[in-house]
Design a protein around this motif. Sequence first.
Motif, PDB file in Angstrom:
ATOM      1  N   LYS A 133     -18.296  11.955  94.206  1.00 14.79           N
ATOM      2  CA  LYS A 133     -19.538  12.704  94.376  1.00 14.79           C
ATOM      3  C   LYS A 133     -19.272  13.980  95.170  1.00 14.79           C
ATOM      4  CE  LYS A 133     -24.190  12.018  96.397  1.00 14.79           C
ATOM      5  NZ  LYS A 133     -25.023  11.047  97.128  1.00 14.79           N
ATOM      6  N   ASP A 134     -19.925  15.063  94.770  1.00 13.48           N
ATOM      7  CA  ASP A 134     -19.643  16.356  95.397  1.00 13.48           C
ATOM      8  C   ASP A 134     -20.372  16.552  96.732  1.00 13.48           C
ATOM      9  OD1 ASP A 134     -18.286  18.776  95.516  1.00 13.48           O
ATOM     10  OD2 ASP A 134     -19.946  19.877  94.612  1.00 13.48           O
ATOM     11  N   SER A 194     -15.422  15.755 100.466  1.00 15.50           N
ATOM     12  CA  SER A 194     -14.419  16.808 100.262  1.00 15.50           C
ATOM     13  C   SER A 194     -13.128  16.221  99.711  1.00 15.50           C
ATOM     14  CB  SER A 194     -14.152  17.550 101.578  1.00 15.50           C
ATOM     15  OG  SER A 194     -13.663  16.664 102.559  1.00 15.50           O
ATOM     16  N   THR A 198     -14.210   8.841  89.978  1.00 13.69           N
ATOM     17  CA  THR A 198     -14.924  10.094  90.175  1.00 13.69           C
ATOM     18  C   THR A 198     -15.425  10.153  91.614  1.00 13.69           C
ATOM     19  OG1 THR A 198     -17.078   9.225  89.475  1.00 13.69           O
ATOM     20  CG2 THR A 198     -15.655  10.169  87.754  1.00 13.69           C
ATOM     21  N   HIS A 210     -17.070  19.240  88.240  1.00 11.86           N
ATOM     22  CA  HIS A 210     -15.751  19.863  88.426  1.00 11.86           C
ATOM     23  C   HIS A 210     -14.680  19.004  87.770  1.00 11.86           C
ATOM     24  CE1 HIS A 210     -12.533  22.236  90.231  1.00 11.86           C
ATOM     25  NE2 HIS A 210     -11.942  21.091  90.549  1.00 11.86           N
ATOM     26  N   TRP A 264      -9.993  21.057  96.047  1.00 15.71           N
ATOM     27  CA  TRP A 264     -11.093  21.151  95.091  1.00 15.71           C
ATOM     28  C   TRP A 264     -12.322  21.755  95.789  1.00 15.71           C
ATOM     29  CZ3 TRP A 264     -11.488  16.150  91.578  1.00 15.71           C
ATOM     30  CH2 TRP A 264     -10.332  16.059  90.806  1.00 15.71           C
ATOM     31  N   LEU A 313     -16.052  22.275  97.226  1.00 20.28           N
ATOM     32  CA  LEU A 313     -17.089  21.413  97.777  1.00 20.28           C
ATOM     33  C   LEU A 313     -18.377  22.223  97.779  1.00 20.28           C
ATOM     34  CD1 LEU A 313     -17.929  18.739  99.169  1.00 20.28           C
ATOM     35  CD2 LEU A 313     -17.357  19.820 101.353  1.00 20.28           C
ATOM     36  N   ARG A 314     -19.188  22.045  96.742  1.00 19.45           N
ATOM     37  CA  ARG A 314     -20.418  22.831  96.625  1.00 19.45           C
ATOM     38  C   ARG A 314     -21.630  22.131  97.227  1.00 19.45           C
ATOM     39  NH1 ARG A 314     -20.825  27.045  93.305  1.00 19.45           N
ATOM     40  NH2 ARG A 314     -22.448  27.539  94.813  1.00 19.45           N
ATOM     41  N   ARG A 315     -21.652  20.800  97.224  1.00 19.97           N
ATOM     42  CA  ARG A 315     -22.786  20.030  97.734  1.00 19.97           C
ATOM     43  C   ARG A 315     -24.099  20.442  97.074  1.00 19.97           C
ATOM     44  NH1 ARG A 315     -22.065  17.191 102.442  1.00 19.97           N
ATOM     45  NH2 ARG A 315     -24.231  17.563 103.048  1.00 19.97           N
ATOM     46  N   HIS A 362     -25.905  23.395  89.692  1.00 23.21           N
ATOM     47  CA  HIS A 362     -25.417  22.665  88.511  1.00 23.21           C
ATOM     48  C   HIS A 362     -26.503  22.273  87.522  1.00 23.21           C
ATOM     49  CE1 HIS A 362     -21.564  22.562  90.432  1.00 23.21           C
ATOM     50  NE2 HIS A 362     -22.025  21.883  91.462  1.00 23.21           N
ATOM     51  N   LYS A 390     -15.378  15.548  89.879  1.00 22.78           N
ATOM     52  CA  LYS A 390     -16.440  15.480  90.878  1.00 22.78           C
ATOM     53  C   LYS A 390     -17.772  15.408  90.150  1.00 22.78           C
ATOM     54  CE  LYS A 390     -15.906  16.826  95.037  1.00 22.78           C
ATOM     55  NZ  LYS A 390     -15.953  17.612  96.296  1.00 22.78           N
ATOM     56  N   THR A 391     -18.714  14.664  90.742  1.00 20.06           N
ATOM     57  CA  THR A 391     -19.982  14.406  90.075  1.00 20.06           C
ATOM     58  C   THR A 391     -21.145  15.074  90.791  1.00 20.06           C
ATOM     59  OG1 THR A 391     -20.154  12.305  91.274  1.00 20.06           O
ATOM     60  CG2 THR A 391     -19.218  12.243  89.047  1.00 20.06           C
TER      61      THR A 391
END
Length: 481
Positions: free
Chosen positions: A88-89, A92, A86, A54, A96, A98-100, A148, A131-132
């Motif tokens: 990590k996803d 939160s 950056t 993201h 933005w 938050l897909r995790r 992803h 976000k990574t």
Amino acid sequence: MSISNSTDADALAFLDARVLADAFRRRTLSPVEVADVLLDRIETLDGPVNAVVHLDRAATLAMAAAAEARHAADAPLSALDGVPVTIKDLSSVAGWPLRRGSLALDADRPAATDTPCVARLREAGLVFLAKTATPESGCKVVTRSAVHGVTANPYDLGRTPGGSSGGAAAALALGFGPLAVGSDGAGSIRIPASFTNVFGLKPGFGRVPAFPPDPDMPHSVVGPMARSVHDAALMLDVMARPDARDAFAWPVPFELPADLAEPMLQGLRVALSPRLGCNSPLSDPQVDAAVLEAGPLLADAGARVERTDPLWPVDPLEPFEVFWAVGCMGTVDGHAGARQALVDPLLRTVAAAGRDITLARYQRAVQQRLDLTAAAAAFFCRFDLLIGPVLPVPAFAVERDVPEGFADTDWRWCPYTYLWNMTGQPAASVPIGFTSQGLPIGVQIVGRAGAESTVLRAAAAIEQRRPLRLLAPAMARRQQA
């Protein structure tokens, strides 16, 4: 420094956070210009690696502009004001997504609040760069998700960067900012740090506030990743600041070591153990040899190093498998109805095993964890630090979830990291070498509860004597068009 060409941009991408912060204070670099260059770098280099999931250029540049205005007014919020980071996803970030890594979560619903570590970074003026990538809910030791796709290792695109903070580690290796938020429930900071030649610290449980509470306590924690130990220490100093939402946060503040530039370790008692008292059916002679080289480096810094192994009252794998399965069960069952079918198949497989665990077996695992924690505490009455491997092998094939010859649910190959999640102690991975194929190797440093500063000092001593962090992957040094 004027960012006038691609060579300058490559050099800027690998500046330490401390150097950037000092340049911002002296106004020889602009936070906006730096953020803009790094955003362009992500767009240019990330494609084959897939570390970033993201970007919000407008939001990032607005944060950078605010930092620049504060520096112009000689009113920075912290020693890291304006420095890019950056995230990590799994953490939160307000506004933005938050897909995790999960198809079961709503892609269009932004997070309402910052998690505590993100809130502390925002309050300190850091600039959120991206976000990574993470596997779903951090459930694998590689970084792959249905959302992803696959994240590759910048040192060899045919290899994995590890997981679950693989996106964070790969982003650091590629020069996508000097700092990264990672998280670690069984090795998820240390494993990718080892595979990608960066530094990662799993703080002890309670050192970095977290919210909402995780039933997996004390296993899962959030921590800093960076290309230098000193930068990670500065980041931890911000992340560890209090948050009233976490009832389990340590009441004792983190003490930033004063001697990280030239740490001297006189009086420290260090145990060097090639297997950390555990067993793995895998080993790589190059990894084993590199890990042992940490001993003389620490001795040169003044530590008293003794080669010895801890003894454990039970195989740590036995209770860990119980906690892992029950934790995956909780993740899957946390999704309503039909959404559970969208969860990663491996996660659902492990969750099904979790449902078969009896209360008696779970209670036995709790007792075993207590016994292991007591044994670790006794060991660290004799030694200040324990040094050993992070992993038995270097990075393996990117298309696999585990090394060849093992089932995806089999943790036997990887016994050196999850023990310290069960005991709640701090542990770090610092670069120690490369294989003949050019694959990075990290060495693990474990400290007693509350001893993050000691772990950082030892890591800095190794880094000072073996500055492998300067050896970036070839693809990260390509000049941008």
